[in-house]
Each structure stands twice: as C-alpha cells, then as structure tokens.
Design an enzyme around this catalytic site. Sequence first.
Site, short mmCIF file in Angstrom:
data_model
loop_
_atom_site.label_atom_id
_atom_site.label_comp_id
_atom_site.label_asym_id
_atom_site.label_seq_id
_atom_site.Cartn_x
_atom_site.Cartn_y
_atom_site.Cartn_z
N GLU A 79 -52.54 111.57 23.72
CA GLU A 79 -52.07 112.32 24.88
C GLU A 79 -52.81 113.65 25.01
OE1 GLU A 79 -47.79 114.00 26.61
OE2 GLU A 79 -48.05 113.68 24.46
N LYS A 174 -45.74 109.69 32.79
CA LYS A 174 -44.71 110.15 31.85
C LYS A 174 -43.47 110.63 32.60
CE LYS A 174 -44.24 113.25 27.83
NZ LYS A 174 -44.95 114.28 27.04
N CYS A 207 -45.31 109.78 24.24
CA CYS A 207 -44.76 110.86 23.43
C CYS A 207 -43.23 110.96 23.50
CB CYS A 207 -45.43 112.19 23.81
SG CYS A 207 -45.30 113.47 22.53
#
Length: 416
Positions: A79, A174, A207
Amino acid sequence: MEGKICLFLLVTIIGLSQQMKKLQISTPESPDYVGGVVEFTPENFQQSSEQRIERNMEAYMQIIASEEAQDVDIMVFPESTLNMLNYPTLVPHPDDEVSPCENENYEFFLRNISCAARTHRKYVVINLTEKHPCTQEEQDALNDTRPCAENGLSLYNTNVVMDRTGVVVSRYRKFHLFGEAGKNTTLLPDISTFTTDFNVTFGHFICFDVLFEEPAMELIRAGVKDYVYPTMWFSELPFLTAVQVQYMWAWKHNVNFLGSGANNPDVGSTGSGIYAGRRGPLTYVMSSTPMRRLLVARVPKSHLVGDPYTHDPVAEKFTEQEMLDLKLKRDHLDIYTTKLVDVTQESGSETLCFDTLCCNFDFEISFNESQVTEDSDYYRYHLGVFDGVRTYDDVATGGVLSCGIFACPTDDLESC
C-alpha cells in the site's frame, strides 16, 4: 528459400511457445501456484513528486523482471508506496478490459507497470492513489447524496490488478481509511474479486479493512479462498503486529493469504508474508531495517488441512538487538483484567472476567527449570480479558471481545 523461411518461423513459434510455458508456471490443473509478495521501502520525500514516483516505479519494474520473480504467477506490491495524493492517476474500469500500457489516458507509472506485467507475463497487484471524475449523474445513479469536490475529482486508495497481458481485471477502493486526509470512500464497500488463468479466484482489500466486517467477511461468505492484501501496517503489541494479523486472518478462515507490506521501520511499518490457511505461513518477514525484498512461495490450491503438504516456513529472523529500532505501539493493556501465569507449574486452569465477559483458560507449561530462577531473563505470561470499545489512534473505534495470553519481559504489566 521458402523452406528456410518456414523453418525459421516454425523454430520461432516453438521458441515462443516454450517461453510462454516457462513464464506461465501454473495451469488450471496445477495443484498449486507461485505467489510473490514484496516488502518495499519507498523513496523518501527529499525529492520532487515525479522523481519519487519514477524511482518507486523503476524499483517495482526491476522486481517484476528479476530472476527471483521468474516463476511467479501473481505478484503483490504494498500500500501507498508508488504515487501520492498530489500525483494521482485515472484507473480503467475492469469491465472495459483496458490495458494502460502505452495508453496516454493514464499516468506514466501505471502505463509502465502494465507494460511490465505484459512483458513478463505475470498477474501484478499494485496499490495507488486513483483520481475519478465525480459527476452528479453518477452520484444520482448510486443514490449517493454526498457532494462532489469543487475540482470534480474523487481521490481513492485503490488496488489495481493487471493480468498477464497488462489488462486491468479488478479494482478495489479502500473503504476503511486510516486517517488518510483528502481521500474519498465509496458509498458502500466494493466486493472485488478476479479469477486467474490458473483457475484461482482471489478477493482483495487493503490494510485497515482486515479488522472490519465489510468487505472482508462478505468475501469469506462468498466462498473466496485466496486473497491478495496490500498494506502499510503500524504494528501494535501484543495482538496486532503485522505478520501476526495476516497469519491470524488466514488461519481463522483457512484461506491462502498474500500480504505485501510497506517497509518503514522508523514509524513501525513492516511485515509481509504468504500463508496457507491452517497449514501456517510459507514465508514471511518483519524487519527493523529498510528493505526491498520479494518473498516467493508455492501456494497449495487445496484447503484441506489433512492433505499431504509439508513445508518449512522461509523466514529471516532478527535478534532482539537488531529489532530495537522497530517502533511498536502498545494496546491499552492496563484496562484489561489480567493475571500473571505461574510458569513453575506444569498446567493450570483459570477463569477471568471483565464485567460480564468471562473466559476459561486451560494451559500446559514446559520449561527448563534450571533457567527459571528469580534473577533469570525469561518471558512471563499474562492472561487478559477485555470487552469494550477501543480507539485506533483516534482514527476509528471498534468493539473488542478478547480472551488472550501475552508475553512480557517482566512480571510488571507495564513491560508488556
């Protein structure tokens, strides 16, 4: 002369065919595939944005072209280690089956990595800052009442998956941002998957998403058994260090998990690995020093624990002294109900409660009695129970039910 030309063409075709076989290691019939994850230190900020991006991109492309990557079917980069908020790119919709390679609609770094995926015949997963035109028409179609930005652009933290021809086959934006000022989220979480030519369907998220119900658990409920996971994790003792979280998620759901971590030990970011569900980790690393490293493993397609599949995890171990420079956060253990375990007993049972949550612990202990003395240097273990809402660096909150055991340098809870 014609015979020579035909012979030359035949040799060329055979040569290309052999090269294609070499580059596509896994097939639908293969019992496994070759996965690669990259632990990657990005360029520092002491240069222009374009220089920084260009050098990150060049390092990506070197890894894709490296000898170590030769057999890799699918490679995952971490990321936020490619471009930045002030240098975003458009990303094609997977339904359009577009290759950014040599397509001027996309920024140079996406074009070049797409070309590298095509040249080296690999599935490549990258994470970048995406820009997307926000229109009232699109917002209305999505029933999204949020206003568009003044400049007409939405900015996303986005995974982009390219196939062996460089075509974008999947995209995920995300949903659970970790602070990330200036970035947008979709109205509802994307549920993103893609199926490869070696007949494995992957899901993906990013994440902080791993700690939440959606989209991660939606993918599990859909039966997805393999995952790619770019991350820039900030490790926290004792329950949320990077490799620990990746290993835990793969083990809990008995899925294959390819986690690629950004590497910046000064701020606590490191941790990459490949995990084969309840068979355990195949390879992993956490480092106290900057590194750019490709980790490679053969990943079994079958998820039956009893299958004959043996391996020794490939991991680089560091000494305690070497790991001192790695910054680690700490959970709020002082609000847990805790109890120190007497390690001189062979076994024990304890019931520990936090308000109405009670946990039953049964444990067995083996130790070297000659080393466990009052002055010796050994880990102590605490049982811990918690039921409540916690904050993650004041960025988000989450409800936690926890029955755990954790190691500490001394009897004092403050040392844990």
